[in-house]
Design a protein around this motif. Sequence first.
Motif, short mmCIF file in Angstrom:
data_model
loop_
_atom_site.label_atom_id
_atom_site.label_comp_id
_atom_site.label_asym_id
_atom_site.label_seq_id
_atom_site.Cartn_x
_atom_site.Cartn_y
_atom_site.Cartn_z
N SER A 125 0.80 -1.37 -0.23
CA SER A 125 0.17 -0.11 -0.05
C SER A 125 0.77 1.15 -0.07
CB SER A 125 -0.75 -0.01 1.33
OG SER A 125 -1.73 -1.00 1.20
N TYR A 126 1.63 1.67 -1.05
CA TYR A 126 2.28 2.62 -1.29
C TYR A 126 3.61 2.75 -0.52
CZ TYR A 126 -1.80 4.69 -3.77
OH TYR A 126 -2.86 4.98 -4.56
N CYS A 127 4.31 1.54 -0.40
CA CYS A 127 5.42 1.48 0.08
C CYS A 127 6.76 1.22 -0.87
CB CYS A 127 5.91 -0.04 0.95
SG CYS A 127 7.24 -0.21 1.80
N LEU A 128 6.55 0.70 -1.97
CA LEU A 128 7.56 0.39 -2.95
C LEU A 128 8.10 1.78 -3.42
CD1 LEU A 128 9.15 -1.71 -4.45
CD2 LEU A 128 7.54 -1.36 -6.19
N GLN A 129 7.28 2.97 -3.57
CA GLN A 129 7.99 4.05 -4.00
C GLN A 129 8.95 4.76 -3.23
OE1 GLN A 129 3.98 5.17 -3.66
NE2 GLN A 129 4.39 6.98 -2.23
N SER A 130 9.06 4.32 -2.10
CA SER A 130 9.97 4.78 -0.82
C SER A 130 11.31 3.94 -1.07
CB SER A 130 9.35 4.82 0.47
OG SER A 130 8.44 5.90 0.46
N ILE A 131 11.22 2.82 -1.64
CA ILE A 131 12.25 2.00 -1.83
C ILE A 131 12.90 2.22 -3.35
CG2 ILE A 131 13.14 -0.59 -1.83
CD1 ILE A 131 11.81 0.27 0.61
N VAL A 132 13.87 2.94 -3.19
CA VAL A 132 14.51 3.58 -4.19
C VAL A 132 15.49 2.97 -5.12
CG1 VAL A 132 15.54 5.99 -5.19
CG2 VAL A 132 14.04 5.84 -3.13
N THR A 133 16.73 2.39 -4.53
CA THR A 133 17.87 2.35 -5.33
C THR A 133 17.83 0.70 -6.06
OG1 THR A 133 18.72 0.91 -3.55
CG2 THR A 133 19.40 3.07 -3.47
N ASP A 134 18.22 0.55 -7.17
CA ASP A 134 18.00 -0.94 -8.03
C ASP A 134 18.06 -2.09 -7.12
OD1 ASP A 134 17.50 0.44 -10.31
OD2 ASP A 134 19.43 0.38 -10.90
N THR A 135 19.22 -1.92 -6.14
CA THR A 135 19.70 -2.97 -5.39
C THR A 135 18.48 -3.48 -4.10
OG1 THR A 135 21.90 -2.62 -5.55
CG2 THR A 135 21.27 -3.99 -3.73
N ASP A 136 18.09 -2.44 -3.61
CA ASP A 136 16.82 -2.57 -2.54
C ASP A 136 15.63 -3.07 -3.24
OD1 ASP A 136 18.44 -1.64 -0.44
OD2 ASP A 136 17.94 0.28 -0.55
N ARG A 137 15.42 -2.52 -4.52
CA ARG A 137 13.98 -2.95 -5.28
C ARG A 137 14.11 -4.25 -5.57
NH1 ARG A 137 10.65 1.69 -6.76
NH2 ARG A 137 9.86 0.67 -8.44
N ALA A 138 15.34 -4.70 -5.97
CA ALA A 138 15.57 -6.11 -6.43
C ALA A 138 15.16 -6.99 -5.08
CB ALA A 138 16.68 -6.28 -7.13
N LYS A 139 15.73 -6.84 -4.04
CA LYS A 139 15.77 -7.64 -2.91
C LYS A 139 14.17 -7.70 -2.59
CE LYS A 139 20.15 -6.36 -0.59
NZ LYS A 139 20.83 -5.67 0.41
N VAL A 140 13.42 -6.56 -2.50
CA VAL A 140 12.18 -6.56 -2.09
C VAL A 140 11.42 -7.41 -3.17
CG1 VAL A 140 10.09 -5.25 -1.88
CG2 VAL A 140 12.33 -4.22 -0.98
N LEU A 141 11.56 -7.26 -4.33
CA LEU A 141 10.69 -7.79 -5.23
C LEU A 141 11.12 -9.32 -5.46
CD1 LEU A 141 10.56 -5.23 -8.24
CD2 LEU A 141 8.83 -5.78 -6.57
N ALA A 142 12.36 -9.80 -5.04
CA ALA A 142 12.71 -11.19 -5.22
C ALA A 142 12.04 -11.71 -3.80
CB ALA A 142 14.12 -11.41 -4.94
N ALA A 143 11.88 -11.20 -2.83
CA ALA A 143 11.17 -11.69 -1.53
C ALA A 143 9.71 -11.76 -1.85
CB ALA A 143 11.45 -10.94 -0.52
N VAL A 144 8.90 -10.94 -2.45
CA VAL A 144 7.70 -10.82 -2.71
C VAL A 144 7.49 -12.25 -3.64
CG1 VAL A 144 5.92 -9.88 -4.08
CG2 VAL A 144 7.31 -8.45 -2.70
N ARG A 145 8.24 -12.32 -4.63
CA ARG A 145 7.97 -13.46 -5.43
C ARG A 145 8.18 -14.66 -4.96
NH1 ARG A 145 9.89 -17.57 -8.26
NH2 ARG A 145 9.01 -18.00 -10.51
N ASP A 146 9.07 -14.91 -3.94
CA ASP A 146 9.28 -15.96 -3.29
C ASP A 146 8.26 -16.40 -2.18
OD1 ASP A 146 11.40 -17.02 -4.61
OD2 ASP A 146 13.05 -15.94 -3.48
N ARG A 147 7.77 -15.24 -1.64
CA ARG A 147 6.84 -15.38 -0.58
C ARG A 147 5.41 -15.67 -1.18
NH1 ARG A 147 7.53 -13.82 4.62
NH2 ARG A 147 9.80 -13.83 5.16
N LEU A 148 5.18 -15.66 -2.64
CA LEU A 148 4.03 -16.01 -3.05
C LEU A 148 3.72 -17.31 -3.26
CD1 LEU A 148 3.38 -13.12 -5.80
CD2 LEU A 148 1.97 -13.40 -3.73
N LYS A 149 2.61 -18.09 -2.77
CA LYS A 149 2.31 -19.23 -3.31
C LYS A 149 2.12 -19.25 -4.79
CE LYS A 149 -0.52 -20.21 0.87
NZ LYS A 149 -1.99 -20.56 1.48
#
Length: 235
Positions: A125-149
């Motif tokens: 809910s409007y968090c990703l815009q505050s995650i700015v760098t390529d490295t940090d966003r890649a970490k977040v999106l990788a974790a999202v993918r792996d946390r999804l069934k």
Amino acid sequence: MRYYYAEHQAAYQRLAQQGLTQWSDLFGETDEYDVFPNRAFLVQALTRLELPHEPDVLEYGCGTGPAACFLAARGFRVDAIDLIPEAIALARRFARERGVNVSFSVQDVCAMVADGKQYDVVLDSYCLQSIVTDTDRAKVLAAVRDRLKSTGYYVLSTAIHDPDRVYEGDFRYDATTGICYQAAEPGDDAIQLDGNWYLPHRRHLRPAALRAELEAAGLQVHSQEGGDLICVRHR
């Protein structure tokens, strides 16, 4: 201290001091806890998701928890995390007041491990815009993918590039990367541009660039309306 911490800590401290209930209240965008910025999109999205009875949900960057409480009141089993202890303290209070059960915890989304419990829905809910760098966003999106069934959904609301938005004063926008920088003193995460020091502040991508970023992270975009998206894992 990471670039995203001080601003958010100060905002939630102000919010608590002023007796407000959520981040957007500070900017006059809302004035009721149960009316949160992505509520309309979330309501609409839920009608389109094929979910089991009592779905498991993870919301990261939950703030004071309005979306998490909204889902819990509708029978979802919700885990919700935020970086700022003051936000989580308020979220727990508001959940108690509403008689809903949400498992809130203090956690940095940029340090969220990929392995762990999997969910039917991961919500932003409007968090990703505050995650700015390529490295940090890649970490977040990788974790999202792996946390999804394998049948799960990533439901995302984020600010995007607005051609009418004006970046003034201490702010500088890089149209190539979509990064908005804020003037700062030298220190952790600060970078030098044209002889001045800046911290990453926001990432405002154009819709097509956001879609490409998600696809590159192994997330297939099921629907997109600007910065409101429903994604699934690439099969």
